[in-house]
Scaffold this motif. Sequence first.
Motif, PDB file in Angstrom:
ATOM      1  N   LEU A  11     -29.002 -46.381 -17.642  1.00  0.00           N
ATOM      2  CA  LEU A  11     -29.831 -45.560 -16.769  1.00  0.00           C
ATOM      3  C   LEU A  11     -29.352 -45.780 -15.340  1.00  0.00           C
ATOM      4  O   LEU A  11     -29.126 -46.921 -14.929  1.00  0.00           O
ATOM      5  CB  LEU A  11     -31.302 -45.976 -16.900  1.00  0.00           C
ATOM      6  N   SER A  12     -29.215 -44.673 -14.596  1.00  0.00           N
ATOM      7  CA  SER A  12     -28.800 -44.774 -13.207  1.00  0.00           C
ATOM      8  C   SER A  12     -29.835 -44.073 -12.330  1.00  0.00           C
ATOM      9  O   SER A  12     -30.213 -42.929 -12.616  1.00  0.00           O
ATOM     10  CB  SER A  12     -27.419 -44.125 -13.024  1.00  0.00           C
ATOM     11  N   VAL A  13     -30.308 -44.762 -11.292  1.00  0.00           N
ATOM     12  CA  VAL A  13     -31.298 -44.180 -10.377  1.00  0.00           C
ATOM     13  C   VAL A  13     -30.905 -44.492  -8.942  1.00  0.00           C
ATOM     14  O   VAL A  13     -30.139 -45.423  -8.668  1.00  0.00           O
ATOM     15  CB  VAL A  13     -32.719 -44.703 -10.662  1.00  0.00           C
ATOM     16  N   GLN A  14     -31.472 -43.725  -8.048  1.00  0.00           N
ATOM     17  CA  GLN A  14     -31.216 -43.918  -6.624  1.00  0.00           C
ATOM     18  C   GLN A  14     -32.192 -44.948  -6.075  1.00  0.00           C
ATOM     19  O   GLN A  14     -33.362 -45.031  -6.511  1.00  0.00           O
ATOM     20  CB  GLN A  14     -31.412 -42.586  -5.889  1.00  0.00           C
ATOM     21  N   GLU A  15     -31.717 -45.750  -5.151  1.00  0.00           N
ATOM     22  CA  GLU A  15     -32.578 -46.732  -4.494  1.00  0.00           C
ATOM     23  C   GLU A  15     -33.837 -46.051  -3.947  1.00  0.00           C
ATOM     24  O   GLU A  15     -33.779 -44.961  -3.371  1.00  0.00           O
ATOM     25  CB  GLU A  15     -31.812 -47.394  -3.344  1.00  0.00           C
ATOM     26  N   GLY A  16     -34.981 -46.713  -4.145  1.00  0.00           N
ATOM     27  CA  GLY A  16     -36.242 -46.174  -3.651  1.00  0.00           C
ATOM     28  C   GLY A  16     -36.978 -45.293  -4.647  1.00  0.00           C
ATOM     29  O   GLY A  16     -38.179 -45.073  -4.498  1.00  0.00           O
ATOM     30  N   ARG A  17     -36.248 -44.811  -5.677  1.00  0.00           N
ATOM     31  CA  ARG A  17     -36.901 -43.961  -6.666  1.00  0.00           C
ATOM     32  C   ARG A  17     -37.468 -44.826  -7.786  1.00  0.00           C
ATOM     33  O   ARG A  17     -37.294 -46.039  -7.821  1.00  0.00           O
ATOM     34  CB  ARG A  17     -35.891 -42.951  -7.231  1.00  0.00           C
ATOM     35  N   ILE A  18     -38.124 -44.158  -8.741  1.00  0.00           N
ATOM     36  CA  ILE A  18     -38.705 -44.880  -9.871  1.00  0.00           C
ATOM     37  C   ILE A  18     -37.675 -45.034 -10.997  1.00  0.00           C
ATOM     38  O   ILE A  18     -36.917 -44.116 -11.284  1.00  0.00           O
ATOM     39  CB  ILE A  18     -39.964 -44.150 -10.396  1.00  0.00           C
ATOM     40  N   SER A  19     -37.654 -46.207 -11.598  1.00  0.00           N
ATOM     41  CA  SER A  19     -36.868 -46.441 -12.828  1.00  0.00           C
ATOM     42  C   SER A  19     -37.840 -46.534 -13.983  1.00  0.00           C
ATOM     43  O   SER A  19     -38.836 -47.264 -13.893  1.00  0.00           O
ATOM     44  CB  SER A  19     -36.079 -47.738 -12.737  1.00  0.00           C
ATOM     45  N   ILE A  20     -37.562 -45.820 -15.055  1.00  0.00           N
ATOM     46  CA  ILE A  20     -38.408 -45.867 -16.251  1.00  0.00           C
ATOM     47  C   ILE A  20     -37.546 -46.238 -17.445  1.00  0.00           C
ATOM     48  O   ILE A  20     -36.620 -45.511 -17.805  1.00  0.00           O
ATOM     49  CB  ILE A  20     -39.109 -44.520 -16.509  1.00  0.00           C
ATOM     50  N   LEU A  21     -37.842 -47.382 -18.019  1.00  0.00           N
ATOM     51  CA  LEU A  21     -37.101 -47.855 -19.188  1.00  0.00           C
ATOM     52  C   LEU A  21     -38.028 -47.794 -20.400  1.00  0.00           C
ATOM     53  O   LEU A  21     -39.186 -48.207 -20.315  1.00  0.00           O
ATOM     54  CB  LEU A  21     -36.599 -49.278 -18.973  1.00  0.00           C
ATOM     55  N   ASN A  22     -37.508 -47.289 -21.485  1.00  0.00           N
ATOM     56  CA  ASN A  22     -38.325 -47.042 -22.664  1.00  0.00           C
ATOM     57  C   ASN A  22     -37.964 -47.933 -23.842  1.00  0.00           C
ATOM     58  O   ASN A  22     -36.816 -48.384 -23.971  1.00  0.00           O
ATOM     59  CB  ASN A  22     -38.185 -45.580 -23.091  1.00  0.00           C
ATOM     60  N   CYS A  23     -38.960 -48.118 -24.702  1.00  0.00           N
ATOM     61  CA  CYS A  23     -38.775 -48.990 -25.860  1.00  0.00           C
ATOM     62  C   CYS A  23     -39.691 -48.496 -26.979  1.00  0.00           C
ATOM     63  O   CYS A  23     -40.861 -48.176 -26.727  1.00  0.00           O
ATOM     64  CB  CYS A  23     -39.127 -50.418 -25.454  1.00  0.00           C
TER      65      CYS A  23
END
Lengths: 115, 114
Positions: A11-23
């Motif tokens: 997963l790649s995101v921009q600094e300051g944005r939300i990261s959502i990791l799923n399981c």
Amino acid sequence: DQQVKQNSPSLSVQEGRISILNCDYTNSMFDYFLWYKKYPAEGPTFLISISSIKDKNEDGRFTVFLNKSAKHLSLHIVPSQPGDSAVYFCAASARGSSNTGKLIFGQGTTLQVKP
Amino acid sequence: NAGVMQNPRHLVRRRGQEARLRCSPMKGHSHVYWYRQLPEEGLKFMVYLQKENIIDESGMPKERFSAEFPKEGPSILRIQQVVRGDSAAYFCASSPFPENQPQHFGDGTRLSIL
């Protein structure tokens, strides 16, 4: 038999944005869930956990959500920082009278936070 | 308060030799777990020990692997007659109360078999 699955290898995101990791998990006996963060050549570092009696647990920038009916949990990181770049592992455990506390891990998701 | 200590960090063995991996849990933790991570995979449970007792070894290969956690001293994971497929990172974790406390991990031993 993969009882805990992390279907997104990266997963790649921009600094300051939300990261959502799923399981996702398959074993309905699991009642304790954890997220660990791992840097190369280091051991996993505990981040946050949730018991099945809850549907949300929050600690600073990290929030874990649990949907028992869907057998799904997610980790939200807000705001994301470059130092968050690491491999994130979801893990589950079945507590109870015969529990041994062993953790079943997913395959991991590599998060890259771009400045 | 020192964390979980594992040594050596790196271990190289030739096929057929023995490998001994050591783990000292965090102070006050009497529950020790060993996990193995093969390349590009997640961690897989191997064995769970309390002082002087093996509680769950359901993840341990039936042959060549053994573990102990003596009354005094570190926990030891022993692999006899190592083969190439034993090459992996071996992690130890400890917890004071596994029922409601997370496991804390050491930095692992990276075992390479020549």
